[in-house]
Design a protein around this motif. Structure first.
Motif, PDB file in Angstrom:
ATOM      1  N   SER A  86      39.889  34.553  43.585  1.00 40.54           N
ATOM      2  CA  SER A  86      40.869  35.635  43.698  1.00 40.54           C
ATOM      3  C   SER A  86      41.592  35.878  42.375  1.00 40.54           C
ATOM      4  N   ARG A 137      44.385  37.855  42.626  1.00 37.58           N
ATOM      5  CA  ARG A 137      45.676  38.324  43.119  1.00 37.58           C
ATOM      6  C   ARG A 137      46.433  37.189  43.794  1.00 37.58           C
ATOM      7  N   GLU A 138      47.685  37.030  43.420  1.00 38.76           N
ATOM      8  CA  GLU A 138      48.520  36.002  44.033  1.00 38.76           C
ATOM      9  C   GLU A 138      48.556  36.149  45.541  1.00 38.76           C
ATOM     10  N   ALA A 139      48.621  37.405  45.996  1.00 38.57           N
ATOM     11  CA  ALA A 139      48.743  37.667  47.436  1.00 38.57           C
ATOM     12  C   ALA A 139      47.449  37.408  48.189  1.00 38.57           C
ATOM     13  N   ALA A 145      45.199  34.748  48.766  1.00 37.15           N
ATOM     14  CA  ALA A 145      45.227  33.302  48.549  1.00 37.15           C
ATOM     15  C   ALA A 145      43.989  32.616  49.089  1.00 37.15           C
ATOM     16  N   ASP A 161      42.112  33.173  52.601  1.00 37.01           N
ATOM     17  CA  ASP A 161      42.148  34.564  53.059  1.00 37.01           C
ATOM     18  C   ASP A 161      40.752  35.178  53.016  1.00 37.01           C
ATOM     19  N   ARG A 194      43.585  35.464  57.734  1.00 39.66           N
ATOM     20  CA  ARG A 194      44.433  36.466  57.101  1.00 39.66           C
ATOM     21  C   ARG A 194      43.514  37.403  56.336  1.00 39.66           C
ATOM     22  N   HIS A 217      42.536  40.979  54.171  1.00 39.75           N
ATOM     23  CA  HIS A 217      42.929  42.072  53.286  1.00 39.75           C
ATOM     24  C   HIS A 217      41.857  43.152  53.400  1.00 39.75           C
ATOM     25  N   ASP A 271      39.945  42.481  42.153  1.00 37.09           N
ATOM     26  CA  ASP A 271      40.699  41.680  43.115  1.00 37.09           C
ATOM     27  C   ASP A 271      40.074  40.320  43.367  1.00 37.09           C
ATOM     28  N   TYR A 301      41.601  30.517  42.819  1.00 32.79           N
ATOM     29  CA  TYR A 301      42.210  31.569  41.999  1.00 32.79           C
ATOM     30  C   TYR A 301      41.467  31.766  40.677  1.00 32.79           C
TER      31      TYR A 301
END
Length: 291
Positions: free
Chosen positions: A87, A89-91, A93, A96, A147, A149, A178, A207
């Protein structure tokens, strides 16, 4: 018929009725493995481990053309790609799921088309994934406890090494990607050429290397996250038949008619040998022209 291509950590599919590992031949070579067929709630399923059982194929050696061709030969209409990714993006995670809707292809060693000299075709991949199928995957993944996205740009790198820090920063900050993975391309392009609806579920394990608090990619940590993701990924697949329904309506995005105006080579200039290889991938269009 739903086809599932399982990435790292997903090498089988439990719970299929009448499960059988089948050998399917392709003019594009051998697929990654035998294909597991069966039914889920009455819906035919074909499962193919992208790297083969035992993880025998690297991202660069996966026989992408043979994989898509054999699924098409079996009668698959909808392909769900499930795979691990990093990833940006911090959001987004680790743990996800991301329903990919765009790609940047940085792979350089792979055959990216079924077509070529003797039969030339150009398909649009402006919208490389199927909205209907992606929405169903998102709903199924959420029901499985993930979760999710909805939407994300996937940077497809060659691998097998992970990114340098400079590359990771480039993809994240300048290119606005992303997630990053090694197998999303050319799989999505080939599915479009084969007129298959295609959805990609990227399961985040790390990450990449840009994150100041996480540092370089740690394979041990990836495997731990991968195991948890794989369980949710399988639950997601089990929920899909009920969401997609029994009747296969025409694709609203036109994925199932991607070749309608794509073949440019005149009928009398087409190579018979090439046409024979394309019997499954492009049979709908080529047979119509022949008739």
């Amino acid at each position: 018929m739903i086809g599932v291509i399982g990435g790292s950590g997903i090498y089988d599919m439990n719970g299929l009725e009448g499960a059988e590992w089948r050998e399917v031949n392709s003019p594009f070579g051998a697929p990654s493995d035998l294909i597991l067929t069966g039914t889920l709630n009455g819906t035919p399923i074909a499962f193919l481990p992208r790297h083969g059982r035992g993880h025998a194929h690297s991202p660069s050696t996966v026989p992408y053309r043979a994989n898509i061709d054999t699924l098409k030969r079996l009668g698959v209409t909808d392909v769900i790609s499930v795979g691990a990714c990093g990833s940006f993006r911090e959001a987004m995670a680790p743990g996800d799921f991301v329903i990919v809707d765009q790609y940047i292809d940085r792979t350089i060693q792979r055959e990216k088309s079924f077509f070529g000299a003797g039969c030339v075709a150009h398909v649009s991949v402006a919208q490389p994934t199927c909205t209907r199928l992606g929405n169903a995957c998102a709903s199924a993944a959420e029901a499985a406890g993930a979760r999710v996205h909805r939407g994300g740009t996937y940077l497809a790198m060659e691998g097998p090494q992970f990114s340098t820090l400079a590359e990771s920063r480039l993809y994240r900050e300048k290119w606005a990607c992303d997630v990053i993975g090694m197998t999303g391309m050319p799989e999505a392009k080939l599915a479009r050429e084969a007129e298959l609806c295609y959805a990609s579920v990227a399961m985040i394990t790390d990450y990449d290397s840009w994150h100041p608090d996480h540092g370089e990619v740690d394979v041990t940590a990836i495997i731990a996250t991968l195991t948890a993701n794989a369980a949710r990924g399988k639950e997601m697949v089990r929920a899909l038949p009920a969401l997609l329904g029994e009747d296969r309506a025409p694709c609203p995005d036109g994925c199932d008619h991607a070749l309608e105006y794509a073949i440019l080579t005149a009928p009398d200039a087409r190579d018979p040998g090439m046409l024979a290889r394309l019997d499954a991938v492009a049979g709908r269009v080529l047979n119509r022209v022949a008739e």
